[in-house]
Design a protein around this motif. Structure first.
Motif, PDB file in Angstrom:
ATOM      1  N   MET A  17       0.985  -0.951   0.231  1.00  0.00           N
ATOM      2  CA  MET A  17      -0.110  -0.070   0.236  1.00  0.00           C
ATOM      3  C   MET A  17       0.735   1.865   0.340  1.00  0.00           C
ATOM      4  N   VAL A  18       0.624   2.147  -1.116  1.00  0.00           N
ATOM      5  CA  VAL A  18       1.187   3.951  -0.632  1.00  0.00           C
ATOM      6  C   VAL A  18       0.780   4.525   0.256  1.00  0.00           C
ATOM      7  N   ARG A  35       0.371   8.022   1.461  1.00  0.00           N
ATOM      8  CA  ARG A  35       0.567   8.915   1.066  1.00  0.00           C
ATOM      9  C   ARG A  35       1.235   9.761   2.223  1.00  0.00           C
ATOM     10  N   GLU A  74      12.468   3.452  -4.172  1.00  0.00           N
ATOM     11  CA  GLU A  74      12.804   2.550  -5.815  1.00  0.00           C
ATOM     12  C   GLU A  74      13.833   1.909  -5.257  1.00  0.00           C
ATOM     13  N   ARG A  94      -8.837 -46.764   9.575  1.00  0.00           N
ATOM     14  CA  ARG A  94     -10.290 -46.339   9.765  1.00  0.00           C
ATOM     15  C   ARG A  94     -11.396 -47.364   9.526  1.00  0.00           C
ATOM     16  N   LYS A 145     -14.653 -49.488  10.351  1.00  0.00           N
ATOM     17  CA  LYS A 145     -15.957 -48.490   9.965  1.00  0.00           C
ATOM     18  C   LYS A 145     -16.223 -50.180   9.410  1.00  0.00           C
ATOM     19  N   ILE A 200     -17.607 -53.225  11.355  1.00  0.00           N
ATOM     20  CA  ILE A 200     -18.822 -53.062  12.435  1.00  0.00           C
ATOM     21  C   ILE A 200     -19.563 -53.195  11.371  1.00  0.00           C
ATOM     22  N   VAL A 201     -19.788 -53.332   9.804  1.00  0.00           N
ATOM     23  CA  VAL A 201     -20.752 -52.923   9.250  1.00  0.00           C
ATOM     24  C   VAL A 201     -21.027 -54.704   9.486  1.00  0.00           C
ATOM     25  N   ASN A 251     -23.076 -56.125  11.646  1.00  0.00           N
ATOM     26  CA  ASN A 251     -24.265 -55.874  11.872  1.00  0.00           C
ATOM     27  C   ASN A 251     -24.977 -56.355  10.613  1.00  0.00           C
ATOM     28  N   LYS A 311     -24.980 -59.392  13.121  1.00  0.00           N
ATOM     29  CA  LYS A 311     -26.032 -59.431  14.438  1.00  0.00           C
ATOM     30  C   LYS A 311     -27.776 -60.194  12.837  1.00  0.00           C
ATOM     31  N   TYR A 336     -29.730 -62.798  14.708  1.00  0.00           N
ATOM     32  CA  TYR A 336     -30.950 -61.895  15.579  1.00  0.00           C
ATOM     33  C   TYR A 336     -32.087 -61.598  15.171  1.00  0.00           C
ATOM     34  N   LYS A 337     -31.820 -61.658  13.812  1.00  0.00           N
ATOM     35  CA  LYS A 337     -33.168 -61.179  13.481  1.00  0.00           C
ATOM     36  C   LYS A 337     -33.479 -62.460  12.286  1.00  0.00           C
ATOM     37  N   ARG A 364     -23.319 -59.488  21.777  1.00  0.00           N
ATOM     38  CA  ARG A 364     -24.688 -59.297  22.953  1.00  0.00           C
ATOM     39  C   ARG A 364     -25.132 -60.315  23.829  1.00  0.00           C
ATOM     40  N   PHE A 387     -26.436 -60.808  27.724  1.00  0.00           N
ATOM     41  CA  PHE A 387     -27.054 -59.844  28.464  1.00  0.00           C
ATOM     42  C   PHE A 387     -27.475 -60.401  30.016  1.00  0.00           C
TER      43      PHE A 387
END
Lengths: 124, 269
Positions: free
Chosen positions: B1-2, B4, B10, B51, B55, B58-59, B62, B65, B69-70, B156, B158
């Motif tokens: 910036m100049v 003033r 120079e 990481r 994941k 864990i999938v 599932n 599971k 269980y189902k 699981r 319990f």
């Protein structure tokens, strides 16, 4: 040398702004997969229909008899642990308010290791 | 910036020196990035792979599971395995990753489950130096070099205090041969045989679980992870004998022990 022209400084500032916001967005996106997955899991995990089925069977049975039939009681408990892996227990009491005012009172207990559910039910 | 009021000076160093200054700054920048930035990026990639695989496991847990269980008969998941390989070890493979016995704490008492071997689905990462294993319904992880392990997702099991019931789910893996995979693959799992045992335990009888990890010195030892799970999550008490834990059942009342066994067949990876 010509005069310094600083009219375009905002371009650099905007560049900084955009890059920082991208950085934060990346952080948030990184977290979102974890959150999404655990939320989806807990929705799937909740045994809504199992609980409804068991509670329905017990109530229907209670309405008909007013007392626990030993055979049905053990059937319900054995089926739920074998098929759904859930521990179920219930008690049933017939209570008299007046001479003619009879109602059934039931305590239903459900536990499948993830969800524990208790219901305190009274017939009309 | 100049500013003033001042004239623009120079006077200064020559253009050649200016060029050298700028050039050396650029070279130093490139040098720093290659020396420190690039290895850091590679390390980031390794830990990202790890990481992602956590994941993925864990999938897969599932999926197991759902099968167990189902009562879903078949499950399929596509995943990308980077920086290592995913291998299925049968429940009959040796050395067994772990062995479980469930019995009366009294050595002369009944044995309800003898030497159950779960087998495992194991991701072994060469770059990160860790193993992530899906075994017996749990996801556990251990570093190659140092001892110790951690449980990422619990199985699981319990205890229901109201009915004094202990429910133990044992999940074993089976495949017709050892399968391993690196890169993109599809894990196909199907439900095999299931077993159900219900034992009425009279009041006064103590129940014990014995967990025996892989005994080989460089083997898959997940003792710490399971130890923490048994003691902290399941509120079992160590009996003093090695790897033996007492189940949290109320001894003053009759208890019920339910053991469910599932056999998961891995068709392909």
């Amino acid at each position: 040398m010509a005069r310094l022209n600083d009219d375009a400084q905002w371009i650099i500032l905007m560049g900084f702004l955009v890059s920082f916001s991208l950085f934060f967005l990346a952080l948030i996106i990184n977290q979102s997969t974890v959150v999404g997955q655990s939320t989806a899991e807990s929705v799937i995990e909740f045994p809504k229909n199992d609980i409804r089925d068991i509670s329905h069977v017990i109530k229907e049975h209670a309405e008909k008899n007013g007392k626990i039939d030993d055979r049905v009681y053990h059937d319900i408990i054995n089926l739920s642990i074998q098929r759904e892996g859930a521990v179920v227990n219930y008690t049933l009491n017939t209570q008299y308010y007046q001479r003619l005012d009879v109602f059934n009172h039931s305590l239903i207990h459900y536990n499948n290791g993830v969800t524990t559910y208790s219901e305190n039910w009274t017939s009309e | 910036m100049v500013v003033r009021g001042f004239s623009l000076a120079e006077r200064g160093v020559s253009e050649a020196i200016g060029f050298i200054l700028i050039f050396s700054i650029v070279i130093a920048g490139i040098g720093l990035v290659t020396l420190y930035g690039y290895p850091m990026l590679l390390k980031q990639q390794t830990s990202a792979n790890e990481r992602i695989m956590e994941k993925n496991m864990i999938v897969l847990q599932n999926d197991v599971k759902s099968l167990a269980y189902k009562t879903v008969p078949y499950k399929e998941t596509s995943l990308k395995i980077d920086g290592g390989s995913l291998t299925v070890y049968n429940s009959t493979s040796t050395p067994a990753v772990s062995r479980l016995d469930i019995r009366d704490c009294d050595p002369s008492g009944d044995e309800y489950i003898g030497a159950f071997q779960s087998g495992d689905l194991r991701y072994s990462s060469e770059s990160a130096g860790t193993d992530i294993s899906l075994q017996n319904g749990a996801v556990v992880m251990r570093p190659h070099a140092e001892p110790g392990s951690v449980m990422l997702a619990e199985p699981r099991w319990f205890y229901d205090a109201q009915t004094n019931t202990m429910v133990i789910n044992l999940i074993g893996f089976n495949s017709s041969y050892t399968i391993a995979r690196a890169g993109i693959g599809t894990v196909q799992m199907a439900m095999g045989e299931t077993g159900y045992t219900r034992v009425d335990i009279p009041a006064g009888n103590l129940l014990c679980v014995v967990y025996t990890p892989d005994p080989t010195p460089e083997g898959q030892n997940y003792q710490v992870a399971w130890d923490n799970y048994f003691i902290n999550s399941m509120k079992m008490t160590p009996t003093g004998t090695d790897h033996e834990y007492r189940l949290p059942t109320d001894v003053t009342n009759p208890a019920i022990l339910v053991i469910k066994k599932y056999d998961v067949i891995i068709k392909s990876l």
